[in-house]
Design a protein around this motif. Structure first.
Motif, PDB file in Angstrom:
ATOM      1  N   LYS A 179     -30.312  35.415  -8.618  1.00 38.08           N
ATOM      2  CA  LYS A 179     -30.205  34.005  -6.896  1.00 38.08           C
ATOM      3  C   LYS A 179     -31.336  34.481  -5.896  1.00 38.08           C
ATOM      4  CE  LYS A 179     -26.244  34.024  -5.521  1.00 38.08           C
ATOM      5  NZ  LYS A 179     -24.599  34.544  -5.075  1.00 38.08           N
ATOM      6  N   LEU A 180     -31.693  33.264  -5.748  1.00 42.01           N
ATOM      7  CA  LEU A 180     -33.013  33.369  -4.419  1.00 42.01           C
ATOM      8  C   LEU A 180     -32.635  32.479  -2.831  1.00 42.01           C
ATOM      9  CD1 LEU A 180     -36.483  34.042  -3.975  1.00 42.01           C
ATOM     10  CD2 LEU A 180     -36.763  31.332  -4.529  1.00 42.01           C
ATOM     11  N   VAL A 181     -33.236  33.557  -2.063  1.00 36.65           N
ATOM     12  CA  VAL A 181     -32.264  33.187  -0.668  1.00 36.65           C
ATOM     13  C   VAL A 181     -33.494  32.799   0.060  1.00 36.65           C
ATOM     14  CG1 VAL A 181     -31.047  33.679   1.339  1.00 36.65           C
ATOM     15  CG2 VAL A 181     -30.573  34.393  -0.150  1.00 36.65           C
ATOM     16  N   LEU A 182     -33.955  31.885   0.453  1.00 34.93           N
ATOM     17  CA  LEU A 182     -34.861  31.238   1.527  1.00 34.93           C
ATOM     18  C   LEU A 182     -34.481  31.377   3.002  1.00 34.93           C
ATOM     19  CD1 LEU A 182     -37.351  29.261  -0.434  1.00 34.93           C
ATOM     20  CD2 LEU A 182     -37.793  31.699  -0.182  1.00 34.93           C
ATOM     21  N   PHE A 183     -35.667  31.675   3.275  1.00 37.77           N
ATOM     22  CA  PHE A 183     -34.939  31.946   5.731  1.00 37.77           C
ATOM     23  C   PHE A 183     -36.061  31.785   6.728  1.00 37.77           C
ATOM     24  CE2 PHE A 183     -33.137  35.634   4.163  1.00 37.77           C
ATOM     25  CZ  PHE A 183     -33.534  36.623   5.575  1.00 37.77           C
ATOM     26  N   LEU A 184     -35.323  31.036   7.751  1.00 36.04           N
ATOM     27  CA  LEU A 184     -36.929  31.691   8.282  1.00 36.04           C
ATOM     28  C   LEU A 184     -36.462  32.751   8.916  1.00 36.04           C
ATOM     29  CD1 LEU A 184     -36.487  27.595  10.405  1.00 36.04           C
ATOM     30  CD2 LEU A 184     -38.856  28.681   8.965  1.00 36.04           C
ATOM     31  N   SER A 185     -37.566  33.197   8.927  1.00 36.53           N
ATOM     32  CA  SER A 185     -38.019  34.260   9.721  1.00 36.53           C
ATOM     33  C   SER A 185     -37.176  35.042  10.855  1.00 36.53           C
ATOM     34  CB  SER A 185     -39.498  35.266   9.228  1.00 36.53           C
ATOM     35  OG  SER A 185     -39.264  35.077   8.240  1.00 36.53           O
ATOM     36  N   ASP A 186     -37.792  34.032  11.725  1.00 43.98           N
ATOM     37  CA  ASP A 186     -37.489  34.491  13.212  1.00 43.98           C
ATOM     38  C   ASP A 186     -35.677  34.083  13.765  1.00 43.98           C
ATOM     39  OD1 ASP A 186     -38.563  31.625  13.237  1.00 43.98           O
ATOM     40  OD2 ASP A 186     -39.960  31.581  14.760  1.00 43.98           O
ATOM     41  N   VAL A 187     -35.499  33.327  13.655  1.00 42.35           N
ATOM     42  CA  VAL A 187     -34.479  32.385  13.245  1.00 42.35           C
ATOM     43  C   VAL A 187     -32.621  33.554  13.046  1.00 42.35           C
ATOM     44  CG1 VAL A 187     -32.563  30.089  13.328  1.00 42.35           C
ATOM     45  CG2 VAL A 187     -34.886  29.795  13.655  1.00 42.35           C
ATOM     46  N   PHE A 188     -33.122  33.868  11.892  1.00 39.70           N
ATOM     47  CA  PHE A 188     -31.462  33.525  11.295  1.00 39.70           C
ATOM     48  C   PHE A 188     -30.902  35.626  11.509  1.00 39.70           C
ATOM     49  CE2 PHE A 188     -31.919  29.987   9.048  1.00 39.70           C
ATOM     50  CZ  PHE A 188     -30.934  29.409   9.345  1.00 39.70           C
ATOM     51  N   VAL A 189     -30.383  36.310  11.992  1.00 37.85           N
ATOM     52  CA  VAL A 189     -30.301  37.858  11.970  1.00 37.85           C
ATOM     53  C   VAL A 189     -29.357  37.501  10.948  1.00 37.85           C
ATOM     54  CG1 VAL A 189     -28.513  39.414  13.334  1.00 37.85           C
ATOM     55  CG2 VAL A 189     -30.325  38.050  14.827  1.00 37.85           C
ATOM     56  N   HIS A 190     -29.516  39.303  10.435  1.00 38.68           N
ATOM     57  CA  HIS A 190     -29.337  39.051   9.123  1.00 38.68           C
ATOM     58  C   HIS A 190     -28.980  40.972   8.697  1.00 38.68           C
ATOM     59  CE1 HIS A 190     -33.406  39.440   8.625  1.00 38.68           C
ATOM     60  NE2 HIS A 190     -33.157  39.425   7.334  1.00 38.68           N
ATOM     61  N   GLU A 191     -28.201  41.073   8.198  1.00 39.48           N
ATOM     62  CA  GLU A 191     -27.881  42.748   7.440  1.00 39.48           C
ATOM     63  C   GLU A 191     -27.540  42.638   5.683  1.00 39.48           C
ATOM     64  OE1 GLU A 191     -24.635  44.847   9.156  1.00 39.48           O
ATOM     65  OE2 GLU A 191     -23.140  42.764   8.961  1.00 39.48           O
ATOM     66  N   VAL A 192     -28.043  44.187   5.743  1.00 35.46           N
ATOM     67  CA  VAL A 192     -27.686  44.477   4.130  1.00 35.46           C
ATOM     68  C   VAL A 192     -26.086  45.331   3.553  1.00 35.46           C
ATOM     69  CG1 VAL A 192     -27.812  45.472   1.759  1.00 35.46           C
ATOM     70  CG2 VAL A 192     -30.120  43.488   3.856  1.00 35.46           C
ATOM     71  N   LEU A 193     -24.987  44.848   4.173  1.00 36.14           N
ATOM     72  CA  LEU A 193     -23.996  45.434   3.587  1.00 36.14           C
ATOM     73  C   LEU A 193     -23.465  46.765   2.462  1.00 36.14           C
ATOM     74  CD1 LEU A 193     -20.764  43.362   3.606  1.00 36.14           C
ATOM     75  CD2 LEU A 193     -22.080  44.253   6.009  1.00 36.14           C
ATOM     76  N   PRO A 194     -23.279  48.153   2.531  1.00 35.80           N
ATOM     77  CA  PRO A 194     -23.010  48.842   1.865  1.00 35.80           C
ATOM     78  C   PRO A 194     -22.913  48.278   0.091  1.00 35.80           C
ATOM     79  CG  PRO A 194     -22.435  49.633   3.787  1.00 35.80           C
ATOM     80  CD  PRO A 194     -22.220  48.161   4.200  1.00 35.80           C
ATOM     81  N   GLY A 195     -23.360  48.709  -0.487  1.00 32.37           N
ATOM     82  CA  GLY A 195     -22.834  48.470  -2.352  1.00 32.37           C
ATOM     83  C   GLY A 195     -22.398  49.597  -2.897  1.00 32.37           C
TER      84      GLY A 195
END
Length: 220
Positions: A179-195
């Motif tokens: 899976k590939l995700v592309l998004f505008l770098s200065d627009v979307f706040v994001h985080e990575v949850l614990p696995g």
């Protein structure tokens, strides 16, 4: 095992660049591609990452240049920057350069170059909410995240969570292989949850040319 022990493991034509919906990227600012790379080739990249010598990784940090620091309260992954001198890494970089040309051709984004790193999140590791770029303060334009883990399911956790401008959850992306995700770098706040398992991905950024004196994206 070191990177010198590896031969090229994937061919450029194995990548599904035609799966990128540039219209969606233009309209929504992001696109999620479930099968960007065939299973066998994605597995080869995963096996490569798992087999790397522990010394090939470094603790990931936050900030740039004089402001660069490591803070495990914010970010707990380890990274390895990809280089063209290493055959399996060079193949991935060639793919992403071909994708850069495609996006520029369809969307006229003026993407100039690309940098990326492998990311390893051990069980329980996370990356708190953040932006990859701040408007007017970085030449990072488009973020890419490519997932390597085979047989990953919802019980394994480790999702990428993307937020809209109001702070509501926009997407919760399970890190499934290919899976590939592309998004505008200065627009979307994001985080990575614990696995619950070791999680491997390749994170990168397409950039504009903000070079001064031959130095790309110099310290401001």
């Amino acid at each position: 095992m070191t990177t010198a022990d590896f031969e090229p493991i994937i061919e450029l034509d194995a990548f599904n660049t035609q799966a990128i919906d540039c219209a969606q990227l233009a309209t929504h600012g992001y696109v999620i591609v479930p099968n960007f790379l065939a299973t066998e080739h994605c597995r080869a990249l995963f096996d490569y990452a798992v087999a790397l010598d522990p010394n090939a990784w470094q603790q990931a940090g936050i900030g740039r240049a004089d402001q660069y620091t490591t803070n495990t309260a914010v970010r707990q992954d380890k990274i390895r920057w990809l280089h063209r001198e290493c055959a399996p890494e060079a193949t991935y970089l060639e793919l992403m350069d071909a994708l850069r040309v495609q996006i520029n051709r369809e969307l006229f984004m003026g993407l100039f170059d690309y940098e990326c790193h492998l990311a390893h999140y051990p069980p329980g590791a996370f990356y708190r909410k953040h932006l990859d770029a701040f408007k007017g303060r970085s030449n990072r334009i488009l973020t890419s995240v490519f997932y390597l883990n085979p047989e990953w399911d919802t019980n394994d956790g480790g999702e990428l969570v993307m937020y809209d401008a109001q702070g509501d959850v926009l997407e919760k992306v399970l890190p499934e292989a290919g899976k590939l995700v592309l998004f505008l770098s200065d627009v979307f706040v994001h985080e990575v949850l614990p696995g619950q398992r070791d999680r491997f991905s390749i994170t990168g950024w397409y950039r504009h040319n903000a070079s001064i004196g031959g130095v790309i994206d110099p310290t401001r």
